[in-house]
Design a protein around this motif. Structure first.
Motif, PDB file in Angstrom:
ATOM      1  N   GLY A 158       0.736  -1.217  -0.082  1.00 27.27           N
ATOM      2  CA  GLY A 158       0.121  -0.029  -0.006  1.00 27.27           C
ATOM      3  C   GLY A 158       0.825   1.215  -0.107  1.00 27.27           C
ATOM      4  O   GLY A 158       0.425   2.271   0.449  1.00 27.27           O
ATOM      5  N   ARG A 200       0.196  -3.234   6.565  1.00 19.26           N
ATOM      6  CA  ARG A 200      -0.818  -3.340   5.556  1.00 19.26           C
ATOM      7  C   ARG A 200      -2.071  -2.540   5.701  1.00 19.26           C
ATOM      8  O   ARG A 200      -2.935  -1.600   4.896  1.00 19.26           O
ATOM      9  CB  ARG A 200      -0.795  -4.906   4.773  1.00 19.26           C
ATOM     10  CG  ARG A 200       0.102  -5.449   4.127  1.00 19.26           C
ATOM     11  CD  ARG A 200      -0.010  -6.757   3.740  1.00 19.26           C
ATOM     12  NE  ARG A 200       1.019  -7.240   2.856  1.00 19.26           N
ATOM     13  CZ  ARG A 200       1.052  -8.447   2.414  1.00 19.26           C
ATOM     14  NH1 ARG A 200       0.153  -9.521   2.899  1.00 19.26           N
ATOM     15  NH2 ARG A 200       1.902  -9.075   1.606  1.00 19.26           N
ATOM     16  N   ALA A 232      -3.346   1.180   4.428  1.00 15.13           N
ATOM     17  CA  ALA A 232      -4.625   1.083   3.710  1.00 15.13           C
ATOM     18  C   ALA A 232      -5.526   2.205   4.091  1.00 15.13           C
ATOM     19  O   ALA A 232      -6.280   3.010   3.339  1.00 15.13           O
ATOM     20  CB  ALA A 232      -5.467  -0.122   3.414  1.00 15.13           C
TER      21      ALA A 232
END
Length: 571
Positions: A51, A498, A502
């Motif tokens: 991301g 992650r 995000a």
């Protein structure tokens, strides 16, 4: 994949999540023990899933590797051990296809002593035009046997090295801020200025979106021998305040970066720069202005203890300075030059030294900005680190940092929670800081050990099992940090990164910050869109306000915020 508006925006960099790749230690596609550009290309899906918005690529140029690639032989080519220009183009294409920008390292303060211009300067002899591109001086003493002055190099030893002249006699000395293999450029010379503009144009035309400028504060110099008796170039702390230090952060350096900005603005979108400048915030803001590079690293959080008062003071100061210059802030906890912050925070948590005194990590780091700070581990091992507390603090600090306005710079492996490899044998070390000053430092190799991608295999997936072993040995305990292990583990460090990245991309808005009743060990601020971050720097749990929990740095958080933890909430 449709192209996102943020990828196309000329301001994409202002609040980007940037992932630093040290190419020789990221992924090895051809099995020779050294990471390469093809290895990076093969891992683009991993980077996309992480991301991030951009990759910062550490030096990949031809080099004799006396300083991990920061001794550059040729600024407009790729080291054949890690690829070709074709491999570079393929990597850039894959990154851009995944909507990931690329920032490449540029090293303008010094080159390699194998650079063609330096070898020509040595061959040409005293008084030649070739020598004017560097800082050659006559020595002192009866026959010039003493260096021009007493300055010491940042990596230890003298900052001057004597050359053998074309007639075989020992002659002039040349200046090097770091190692003898890294002669400093003379930025007063038009050849140097124009050649770097050509280099910036070369890589921009090949798709580079920006440049991380190594030792950005060092290019302009005053080599007046009068400084010999009044200043030592290693004593930078009290002197980088007035623009008059002989080799650090001189006022005239900004003419260089204004020239670079003119070139950057010829591209659409304009290329960007981020300065590695070890200077106070009010001086860093000059490098980060719209008329110059756009960003400058803030290393203050990196040097701070895990302490609420220190963090708030640093954040407030940097936000204020950035707003005053309409620049974008950068935040960083780990990179290729420093002890990984999981370990660093473990050392901070280890309160007592042998004499019963608190280990003031902040002071030690501040006094040694170039040696990798690895000397904190000298004579010991990771057993001296409180790894549980270090990991809790690192995750809490990271979640706080990702909520701040500005860009977040991440270093490869920190998303895995990798600790520093503090016990590498002396015979495998590569860092010149270790070889020139081993009494004080074990150097920076401990944060440059190749990544573990799989829990099995001779190189933990870094390269081919049938290939050469990695250029730095990986410890057996790397298996528990491997990517494939963490991808299958709920709540792993990798999954935490992650998820946080995000959410950051979802909630990132205007570059504003509001404080809310922070006191004691707890910091609480919000960003536009009702996005709140709370961090507990203490060890005891505290009540949380009523609201929607978005993510926590620790598991099982409900109505209390544990010690050494952070949360994001909607209130």
């Amino acid at each position: 994949m449709p192209t996102s508006s943020s990828f196309l925006s000329p301001d994409w960099w202002r609040q980007a999540a940037v992932y630093q790749i040290y190419p020789r230690s990221f992924a090895d596609a051809n099995g020779d023990g050294i990471g390469d550009l093809a290895g990076i290309t093969s891992r683009v899906p991993y980077l996309e899933q992480l991301g991030i918005d951009a990759v910062w690529l550490s030096p990949f140029y031809p080099s004799h590797l006396t300083d991990g690639g920061y001794d550059v032989d040729d600024y407009r080519d790729v080291d054949p051990r890690i690829g070709t220009l074709g491999d570079f183009d393929e990597m850039v294409g894959a990154l851009h296809e995944a909507q990931i920008k690329i920032i490449i390292d540029i090293v303008p303060n010094h080159c390699s002593n194998h650079h063609e211009w330096f070898t020509a300067a040595v061959a040409a002899g005293p008084g030649s035009p070739e020598r004017e591109r560097f800082h050659f001086r006559e020595g002192k003493g009866l026959s010039g046997e003493l260096p021009p002055n007493s300055w010491g190099a940042a990596f230890g030893g003298p900052a001057w090295t004597r050359v053998q002249e074309p007639d075989g006699t020992m002659g002039q000395w040349y200046f090097h801020m770091f190692s003898p293999e890294q002669p400093d450029w003379n930025w007063d010379h038009l050849d140097v200025q124009n050649d770097f503009l050509e280099t910036l144009r070369f890589w921009s035309d090949r798709g580079a979106d920006g440049f991380r400028v190594d030792v950005a504060h060092g290019c302009a110099k005053n080599m007046d021998p009068a400084y010999d008796v009044i200043r030592d170039i290693r004593d930078i702390t009290p002197l980088c305040l007035d623009g008059q230090h002989p080799t650090h952060d001189r006022d005239e350096i900004h003419a260089i970066y204004r020239q670079w900005r003119t070139l950057f603005n010829q591209y659409n979108p304009p290329r960007i720069g981020v300065a590695e400048a070890w200077v106070p915030p009010h001086r860093a803001a000059l490098y980060a202005s719209k008329e110059e590079l756009g960003q400058a690293f803030s290393f203050e959080l990196l040097k701070a203890d895990f302490n609420a008062h220190q963090f708030r003071s640093i954040i407030e100061k940097n936000v204020r300075e950035a707003a005053g210059h309409d620049s974008s802030i950068t935040w960083v906890f780990s990179n290729h030059d420093v002890v990984r912050h999981v370990t660093r925070y473990g050392l901070t948590a280890h309160q007592d030294s042998e004499d019963g005194q608190h280990i003031d990590v902040s002071r030690l780091l501040e006094n040694s900005p170039y040696d990798g700070h690895g000397w904190l581990l000298r004579g010991g091992s990771n057993a001296e680190v409180d790894s549980d507390s270090g990991t809790r603090r690192a995750r809490a600090a990271t979640l706080l940092m990702l909520a701040l306005p500005g860009s977040a710079y991440l270093y490869q492996g920190e998303e895995l929670g990798l600790p520093e490899v503090g016990d590498l044998p002396d015979e495998v070390r590569q860092d010149p800081a270790f070889f020139r000053d081993r009494e004080n430092t074990i150097g920076r190799d401990g944060c440059r050990v190749p990544l573990p991608w799989t829990a099995t295999g001779t190189s933990f997936g870094f390269g081919d099992d049938d290939g050469e072993l990695p250029h730095l040995p990986q410890p057996a305990w790397f298996a528990s940090y491997a990517v494939d292990t963490q991808e299958q583990t709920i709540g792993s460090h990798l999954q935490f990164y992650r998820n946080a990245l995000a959410l950051r991309r979802e909630f990132q808005a205007a570059e504003e910050l509001t404080w809310h009743g922070s006191e004691g060990d707890v910091l609480h601020f919000s960003r536009p869109g009702n996005w709140h971050c709370l961090t507990n720097f203490g060890k005891e749990a505290v009540p949380l306000p009523a609201g929607e929990l978005l993510i926590g740095s620790a598991g099982g958080i409900t109505d209390e915020l544990p010690g050494e933890a952070s949360v994001w909430m909607k209130l």
